[in-house]
Design a protein around this motif. Structure first.
Motif, PDB file in Angstrom:
ATOM      1  N   ARG A 184       0.854  -1.182   0.000  1.00 19.02           N
ATOM      2  CA  ARG A 184       0.000   0.000   0.000  1.00 19.02           C
ATOM      3  C   ARG A 184       0.893   1.236   0.000  1.00 19.02           C
ATOM      4  N   GLY A 185       0.904   1.968  -1.114  1.00 12.79           N
ATOM      5  CA  GLY A 185       1.783   3.114  -1.262  1.00 12.79           C
ATOM      6  C   GLY A 185       1.365   4.308  -0.433  1.00 12.79           C
ATOM      7  N   PRO A 186       2.215   5.350  -0.380  1.00 14.66           N
ATOM      8  CA  PRO A 186       1.877   6.568   0.378  1.00 14.66           C
ATOM      9  C   PRO A 186       0.596   7.234  -0.100  1.00 14.66           C
ATOM     10  N   ASP A 187       0.235   7.000  -1.370  1.00 16.69           N
ATOM     11  CA  ASP A 187      -0.991   7.599  -1.897  1.00 16.69           C
ATOM     12  C   ASP A 187      -2.212   6.714  -1.688  1.00 16.69           C
ATOM     13  N   GLY A 188      -2.057   5.588  -0.969  1.00 17.82           N
ATOM     14  CA  GLY A 188      -3.162   4.701  -0.683  1.00 17.82           C
ATOM     15  C   GLY A 188      -3.469   3.685  -1.767  1.00 17.82           C
ATOM     16  N   VAL A 189      -2.711   3.678  -2.875  1.00 17.43           N
ATOM     17  CA  VAL A 189      -2.943   2.748  -3.983  1.00 17.43           C
ATOM     18  C   VAL A 189      -2.228   1.430  -3.697  1.00 17.43           C
ATOM     19  N   LEU A 190      -2.922   0.330  -3.987  1.00 17.30           N
ATOM     20  CA  LEU A 190      -2.326  -0.996  -3.805  1.00 17.30           C
ATOM     21  C   LEU A 190      -1.512  -1.358  -5.044  1.00 17.30           C
ATOM     22  N   ARG A 191      -0.234  -1.649  -4.846  1.00 14.48           N
ATOM     23  CA  ARG A 191       0.665  -2.011  -5.943  1.00 14.48           C
ATOM     24  C   ARG A 191       1.323  -3.357  -5.621  1.00 14.48           C
ATOM     25  N   TYR A 192       1.991  -3.938  -6.619  1.00 10.94           N
ATOM     26  CA  TYR A 192       2.531  -5.290  -6.496  1.00 10.94           C
ATOM     27  C   TYR A 192       4.029  -5.279  -6.804  1.00 10.94           C
ATOM     28  N   VAL A 193       4.772  -6.057  -6.027  1.00 15.82           N
ATOM     29  CA  VAL A 193       6.216  -6.175  -6.213  1.00 15.82           C
ATOM     30  C   VAL A 193       6.554  -7.656  -6.394  1.00 15.82           C
ATOM     31  N   VAL A 194       7.166  -8.001  -7.534  1.00 12.73           N
ATOM     32  CA  VAL A 194       7.611  -9.366  -7.814  1.00 12.73           C
ATOM     33  C   VAL A 194       9.112  -9.426  -7.576  1.00 12.73           C
ATOM     34  N   GLN A 195       9.544 -10.363  -6.758  1.00 14.25           N
ATOM     35  CA  GLN A 195      10.955 -10.461  -6.378  1.00 14.25           C
ATOM     36  C   GLN A 195      11.482 -11.841  -6.763  1.00 14.25           C
ATOM     37  N   ALA A 196      12.536 -11.874  -7.603  1.00 17.50           N
ATOM     38  CA  ALA A 196      13.058 -13.134  -8.165  1.00 17.50           C
ATOM     39  C   ALA A 196      14.522 -13.300  -7.782  1.00 17.50           C
ATOM     40  N   PRO A 197      14.887 -14.406  -7.137  1.00 20.22           N
ATOM     41  CA  PRO A 197      16.289 -14.629  -6.732  1.00 20.22           C
ATOM     42  C   PRO A 197      17.152 -15.082  -7.895  1.00 20.22           C
TER      43      PRO A 197
END
Length: 715
Positions: free
Chosen positions: A262-275
């Motif tokens: 949940r960003g500072p502007d209240g919008v839900l965003r997604y983070v994909v993390q790949a090793p």
């Protein structure tokens, strides 16, 4: 765009790379001359002129043809023509092995690049498998190169073999393509040599054994629960270091992470993390391995990339959602491939791509608004795997950021570890952390949901099946825990068998009445064993050992040996007592002494068994061997019982092998002792083996084996 570099001046390896770039420019210039000369040779106007004036026209065409095909000219395969007779002549030159001058100059450039890597990272040159592969490729020995490459992929620990292969694989494949006979490989090889984007699939463009051919599975994903320890380590607040710590927590177990922030502007965003790349040889249980990493370099489609896409879909990321992609090593490559996919970018808005220790090359995201950051340690060779220079390969665009720095960690693969990068981001280049965090401001908020996904490939038989699929146990040694039996996935050996004086042989054995040399008439048998172990569970190493064949410890019998050879190795009573041993690594020496009770010293040696030639150079040990085994015939597998001595006990070790051994009855051997003072050289001098020829030689150019733990006997 930003760039960071902390260096006092160009080191020698950078000068070599600059020289390599200059040389390849010369090679491409020569290639252009070949193309222009070929176009003149087959020009319709010159053909018509030769028909009208055969005497002068044919002489002119002959002069051009000689310039293109003569060894003192542009070379036998220098003809560049799209079809017809020109293409036929060029292919004939390739088949005859008459490489063009341009190709030979390009190979010189590639060898300079390899020299730069070995100068900057001398640890690569110490691996026997790497030396074997490099020698085979540069000498244009296809079969030997294929075997060497396969042996590297069978190594149990990628830190030992694949880490040495990775930095120079592009150069080796390019040399193979330039020196090979298949003209289909030429364009791909030239692209690798010149650092250009590939126009051909490297699997088909270069027909040598290629790592990505070992990884053809589609890959699947499955949501899994992290362990309690991992759950505690997964970040609950978004930032660059938090996302990288998540990857460090997951390590390289074939998993990726998808988080909702949940960003500072209240919008839900997604983070994909790949090793990054999983340790070990190409995996059967996951597409996250070295073979897939190489495939990712040149093709946007791979099992790892497809598996990440499946994880995003399984997570339920809505179409049009904002995505940030964060990856290390191979994971960064796979995420960049996703960002290049136009269909993927139409489904999701990829706002940021952050890679650490990944080759960015000239990759541009499909969405021009995507912000791409690449963070690389100048000593890390992985970012240069695509064959392009780290400083010039990144294609700047309005939304790009680059940090190429010189860190204090020099040795590879340590400098590629994610934990090392994280430490540098906090201590060496904190400004880079601030810059990237500023760009990731929309993702700097609380994490509301985290899911972990595991990748899987279809099952295959275990490596070394069935011989090496045995139960193991860990034995403590001064070098740490060692799994026994020790498995040998790829080795070569030559046993030089010498009839020697029985009394002299007896003087080398322990002073116990139960151990006596086995007799062949009036002679005993001494065996000088020369091993090159390219892939083992204790790492690659060389082994030179002198042993004496001994009788049954309880019931010596003049004819016991003949009967004993008909028994299974675990039922044999005779064996070889190891008099002295020299091994290439400290770990192998520790195992030999503490697990097998064999007297061992550490000494560097080069052992090369290729075809019908064996060469051994061991300057530290004071000996060298050259063997031409001569004609040979197949013989049964050479399983052995080896004896050592610890205190008042004799230690018995079983060796089971599977290969294609041959026995050679008339070997040509030159054994030289050059003033060596170690135990092995001293015992060889006592037996005077440098003055006689062996009675016969047993060779096995490629075999697998395992050695059990030593069992003490009360004698």
């Amino acid at each position: 765009m930003a760039a960071h570099r902390h260096a006092s001046g160009p080191p020698t390896e950078e000068l070599l790379r600059e020289c390599a770039r200059d040389v390849v420019d010369v090679a491409e210039g020569i290639r252009e001359v070949c193309a222009r000369t070929s176009s003149v040779l087959f020009a319709p106007a010159l053909t018509a002129s030769a028909r009208r004036r055969p005497r002068t026209g044919c002489a002119a065409r002959w002069a051009l043809l000689r310039a293109l095909t003569n060894r003192q000219g542009l070379g036998g395969s220098a003809i560049v023509a799209p079809d017809g007779m020109g293409r036929l002549l060029g292919a004939a030159g390739e088949a005859l092995g008459r490489e063009s001058l341009a190709a030979l100059v390009a190979v010189t450039s590639l060898r300079l690049r390899i020299a730069a890597v070995l100068l900057d990272h001398p640890e690569f040159g110490r691996d026997p498998g790497m030396r074997r592969l490099t020698a085979a490729v540069t000498a244009d020995r296809d079969l030997e190169a294929v075997r060497a490459l396969r042996s590297l992929f069978k190594d149990r620990d990628a830190q030992r073999a694949l880490s040495g292969l990775a930095p120079i694989l592009a150069e080796l494949l390019a040399i193979r393509g330039l020196l090979g006979e298949d003209p289909v490989n030429d364009e791909t090889a030239w692209a690798l040599a010149a650092g250009r984007e590939l126009t051909a699939d490297p699997v088909r463009g270069i027909s040598a054994a290629h790592p990505s051919a070992a990884d053809r599975d589609e890959g699947t994903v499955q949501a899994v629960e992290p362990s309690a320890r991992e759950t505690q380590g997964i970040a609950t607040e978004g930032s660059l270091l938090a996302f990288l710590r998540n990857l460090d927590v997951l390590d390289v177990g074939g998993r990726v992470l998808v988080q909702e922030v949940r960003g500072p502007d209240g919008v839900l965003r997604y983070v994909v993390q790949a090793p990054g790349t999983a340790t070990g040889r190409p995996r059967d249980d996951s597409p996250q391995d070295f073979a897939d990493a190489w495939r990712n370099l040149f093709m946007t489609d791979s099992p790892y990339t497809r598996s990440i896409l499946l994880a995003i879909r399984d997570h339920g990321v809505p179409r049009g959602a904002d995505l940030a992609l964060v990856g290390h090593g191979e994971g960064g490559i796979a995420l960049l491939n996703l960002a290049q996919d136009e269909e993927f970018c139409r489904a999701y808005r990829v706002t940021h791509v952050v890679t650490v220790g990944s080759p960015i090359g000239g990759r541009r995201p499909a969405d021009p608004r995507t912000w791409v950051a690449g963070i690389t340690n100048h000593h890390d060779i992985v970012p240069a795997l695509d064959g392009r220079d780290a400083d010039s390969s990144f294609d700047p665009h309005p939304h790009g950021y680059r940090a190429d720095y010189t860190g204090p960690d020099h040795e590879f693969p340590h400098c590629h570890l994610l934990r090392v990068y994280m430490d540098h981001l906090e201590t060496v280049i904190p400004q880079v952390t601030q810059d990237v965090d500023q760009a990731l401001t929309p993702y700097r908020g609380p994490v509301e949901r985290t899911r972990v996904y595991r990748f899987e490939d279809r099952a295959r038989p275990p490596e070394g099946y069935p011989l090496l699929t045995v139960p193991t146990t860990s034995v403590p040694t001064s070098a740490g825990l060692v799994d026994v039996p020790v498995r040998y996935y790829d080795s070569s050996v030559a046993h030089l068998c010498y009839p020697v004086d029985t009394g002299v042989a007896r003087s080398l054995l322990p002073d116990v009445t139960s151990m006596v040399p086995a007799r062949f008439g009036r002679r005993a048998l001494a065996v000088l064993s020369l091993y090159e172990h390219r892939c083992t569970t204790i790492g690659p190493y060389t082994e030179l050992g002198l042993s004496v064949l001994v009788d049954d410890l309880w019931r010596p019998n003049a004819y016991g040996l003949a009967r004993d050879l008909l028994r299974r190795v675990d039922l044999r009573r005779t064996g070889r007592y190891v008099v002295s041993l020299a091994v290439g690594t400290e770990e192998a020496r520790t195992v030999a002494e503490e697990v097998w009770a064999q007297p061992a010293v550490q000494g560097a040696a080069e052992v090369a068994l290729q075809g019908r030639a064996l060469r051994v150079e061991a300057a530290e040990l004071g000996l060298s061997v050259e063997v031409g085994p001569g004609p040979g015939v197949r013989c049964p597998e050479a399983d052995w019982v080896l004896y050592g001595r610890r205190g008042d006990s004799t230690v018995r070790t079983l060796v089971r092998a599977d290969g294609r051994p041959r026995v050679h009855a008339r070997p040509r051997v030159r054994l030289r002792l050059d003033g060596g003072h170690g135990p092995l050289a001293r015992h060889l001098q006592i037996l005077e083996l440098d003055t006689v020829r062996p009675g016969f030689v047993l060779t096995s150019p490629r075999f697998v084996a395992h050695r059990s733990a030593g069992a003490p006997l009360p004698r």
